[in-house]
Design an enzyme around this catalytic site. Sequence first.
Site, PDB file in Angstrom:
ATOM      1  N   GLY A   1       2.203  -5.503   7.146  1.00 14.19           N
ATOM      2  CA  GLY A   1       1.443  -6.293   8.117  1.00 14.19           C
ATOM      3  C   GLY A   1      -0.056  -6.190   7.865  1.00 14.19           C
ATOM      4  N   SER A   2      -0.518  -4.996   7.524  1.00 15.90           N
ATOM      5  CA  SER A   2      -1.945  -4.793   7.236  1.00 15.90           C
ATOM      6  C   SER A   2      -2.356  -5.558   5.985  1.00 15.90           C
ATOM      7  CB  SER A   2      -2.234  -3.304   7.023  1.00 15.90           C
ATOM      8  OG  SER A   2      -1.810  -2.550   8.125  1.00 15.90           O
ATOM      9  N   ALA A   3      -1.490  -5.541   4.975  1.00 12.91           N
ATOM     10  CA  ALA A   3      -1.784  -6.259   3.720  1.00 12.91           C
ATOM     11  C   ALA A   3      -1.849  -7.762   3.983  1.00 12.91           C
ATOM     12  CB  ALA A   3      -0.707  -5.949   2.685  1.00 12.91           C
TER      13      ALA A   3
ATOM     14  N   PRO B   1       9.596  -4.773   3.259  1.00 11.13           N
ATOM     15  CA  PRO B   1      10.238  -4.439   4.532  1.00 11.13           C
ATOM     16  C   PRO B   1       9.194  -4.173   5.614  1.00 11.13           C
ATOM     17  CG  PRO B   1      10.550  -2.669   2.917  1.00 11.13           C
ATOM     18  CD  PRO B   1       9.918  -3.808   2.193  1.00 11.13           C
ATOM     19  N   VAL B   2       9.575  -4.498   6.845  1.00 14.22           N
ATOM     20  CA  VAL B   2       8.671  -4.408   8.001  1.00 14.22           C
ATOM     21  C   VAL B   2       8.757  -3.006   8.604  1.00 14.22           C
ATOM     22  CG1 VAL B   2       8.353  -5.383  10.313  1.00 14.22           C
ATOM     23  CG2 VAL B   2       8.918  -6.875   8.400  1.00 14.22           C
ATOM     24  N   ALA B   3       7.641  -2.514   9.158  1.00 15.87           N
ATOM     25  CA  ALA B   3       7.585  -1.184   9.810  1.00 15.87           C
ATOM     26  C   ALA B   3       8.113  -0.108   8.867  1.00 15.87           C
ATOM     27  CB  ALA B   3       8.366  -1.184  11.127  1.00 15.87           C
TER      28      ALA B   3
ATOM     29  N   LYS C   1       0.857  -1.194   0.000  1.00 14.60           N
ATOM     30  CA  LYS C   1       0.000   0.000   0.000  1.00 14.60           C
ATOM     31  C   LYS C   1       0.887   1.236   0.000  1.00 14.60           C
ATOM     32  CE  LYS C   1       0.104   2.266   3.482  1.00 14.60           C
ATOM     33  NZ  LYS C   1       0.227   2.957   4.777  1.00 14.60           N
TER      34      LYS C   1
ATOM     35  N   GLY D   1       5.875   1.770   6.407  1.00 20.07           N
ATOM     36  CA  GLY D   1       4.926   2.727   5.823  1.00 20.07           C
ATOM     37  C   GLY D   1       4.228   2.252   4.574  1.00 20.07           C
ATOM     38  N   ILE D   2       4.414   0.975   4.206  1.00 21.65           N
ATOM     39  CA  ILE D   2       3.735   0.465   3.012  1.00 21.65           C
ATOM     40  C   ILE D   2       2.775  -0.676   3.358  1.00 21.65           C
ATOM     41  CG2 ILE D   2       5.373   1.304   1.292  1.00 21.65           C
ATOM     42  CD1 ILE D   2       6.722  -1.430   1.336  1.00 21.65           C
TER      43      ILE D   2
ATOM     44  N   ASP E   1      -5.166   0.591   8.798  1.00 25.51           N
ATOM     45  CA  ASP E   1      -4.948   0.405   7.354  1.00 25.51           C
ATOM     46  C   ASP E   1      -5.522  -0.910   6.829  1.00 25.51           C
ATOM     47  OD1 ASP E   1      -3.599   2.779   7.070  1.00 25.51           O
ATOM     48  OD2 ASP E   1      -1.599   1.883   7.004  1.00 25.51           O
TER      49      ASP E   1
HETATM   50  O1  C5P Z   1      -4.351   1.450  13.828  1.00 31.57           O
HETATM   51  P1  C5P Z   1      -2.954   0.995  14.031  1.00 31.57           P
HETATM   52  O2  C5P Z   1      -2.835   0.006  15.164  1.00 31.57           O
HETATM   53  O3  C5P Z   1      -2.300   0.500  12.790  1.00 31.57           O
HETATM   54  O4  C5P Z   1      -2.131   2.272  14.473  1.00 31.57           O
HETATM   55  C1  C5P Z   1      -0.839   2.211  15.037  1.00 31.57           C
HETATM   56  C2  C5P Z   1      -0.589   3.493  15.799  1.00 31.57           C
HETATM   57  O5  C5P Z   1      -0.529   4.598  14.916  1.00 31.57           O
HETATM   58  C3  C5P Z   1      -1.681   3.852  16.785  1.00 31.57           C
HETATM   59  O6  C5P Z   1      -1.466   3.252  18.042  1.00 31.57           O
HETATM   60  C4  C5P Z   1      -1.586   5.348  16.868  1.00 31.57           C
HETATM   61  O7  C5P Z   1      -0.541   5.727  17.732  1.00 31.57           O
HETATM   62  C5  C5P Z   1      -1.151   5.737  15.468  1.00 31.57           C
HETATM   63  N1  C5P Z   1      -2.274   6.169  14.604  1.00 31.57           N
HETATM   64  C6  C5P Z   1      -2.844   7.400  14.822  1.00 31.57           C
HETATM   65  N2  C5P Z   1      -3.866   7.836  14.017  1.00 31.57           N
HETATM   66  C7  C5P Z   1      -4.297   7.078  12.995  1.00 31.57           C
HETATM   67  C8  C5P Z   1      -3.715   5.814  12.746  1.00 31.57           C
HETATM   68  C9  C5P Z   1      -2.698   5.384  13.576  1.00 31.57           C
HETATM   69  O8  C5P Z   1      -2.468   8.127  15.760  1.00 31.57           O
HETATM   70  N3  C5P Z   1      -5.265   7.532  12.215  1.00 31.57           N
END
Ligand code: C5P
Length: 277
Positions: free
Chosen positions: A104-106, A96-98, A12, A100-101, A138
């Site tokens: 894990g969500s995909a 790659p992990v952590a 993503k 921004g793409i 995501d």
């Molecule tokens: O939703 P997710 O668990 O992927 O989000 C990881 C972290 O990113 C959240 O714990 C929060 O700190 C931050 N986040 C946020 N606002 C969003 C999405 C994520 O602050 N809209």
Amino acid sequence: MTQTITERAPAKINLALHVRARRPDGYHALETLFAFLEDGDELHFTPGAASFTIKGPFAAALSGEGDNLVLRAARGFAATFGVAVEGAWLLEKNLPVASGIGGGSADAAAALRILARRHDVARNDPRLFAVADALGSDVPACLLGEPALGTGRGEQLDPLGRLDGVPVLLVNPGVAVSTGPVFKAWDGVDHGGIMTGAALDRALAGRNDLEAPARTIAPAIGEVIDLLRSTAPTLARMSGSGATCFALYARDDQCAAAADRVRAAQPGWWCLESRLS
Ligand code: C5P
């Protein structure tokens, strides 16, 4: 014979990501343009004895993780639809992990698609989206898997129309960045929403408001953006909370030439030539 079910878990990117406000629940109100690539991870499920295996170039980055999102997705699906989910999961970790793409969500979304196929649940079943929503902001976008405007914390989706074939280059400087600290470092200034119009025009006029805070945590992001901008893209920007950055090009040969340049300049960086879907 037991049938293995396979689903792709496309990368993503956020063509734009506007942070509008901090919410009382700790999340941030967003307007974001989600897009997906032709390439990504791949997930296989074979009904039978339970196991979970990760292979591929980024398998090692996840090996210490006790509770992968794929298994959490399977548990969420089982609880919501009242079925037993027993089988062997094999995850090919190409992203790659952590970074921004949405890797894990995909993967979690691919698990839900596999189980939906196996148990005859419609891909647009709202209960499937509710399971996705509970797994992460995501995951619903990855379940939809097509360009969309995301609002709320990113889980409310309006499809944008497909962007098939747009050449895209992803570059990551090899720094893992956690999402939470990047959002925390946002300066709290609302610079406005995403304009209306065609998806790519909206992207060009947009921003990634997490880029500045992410650069304070991982300064290499600035080097990635500078290098990508020097390759004459139509757009170069960080995705999500970083550190992966993307560049869009008018033609495949421009994208390939840019990838060559990045690999020559920074042989240690991860680089993926792909297309939007
Ligand atoms: O939703 P997710 O668990 O992927 O989000 C990881 C972290 O990113 C959240 O714990 C929060 O700190 C931050 N986040 C946020 N606002 C969003 C999405 C994520 O602050 N809209």
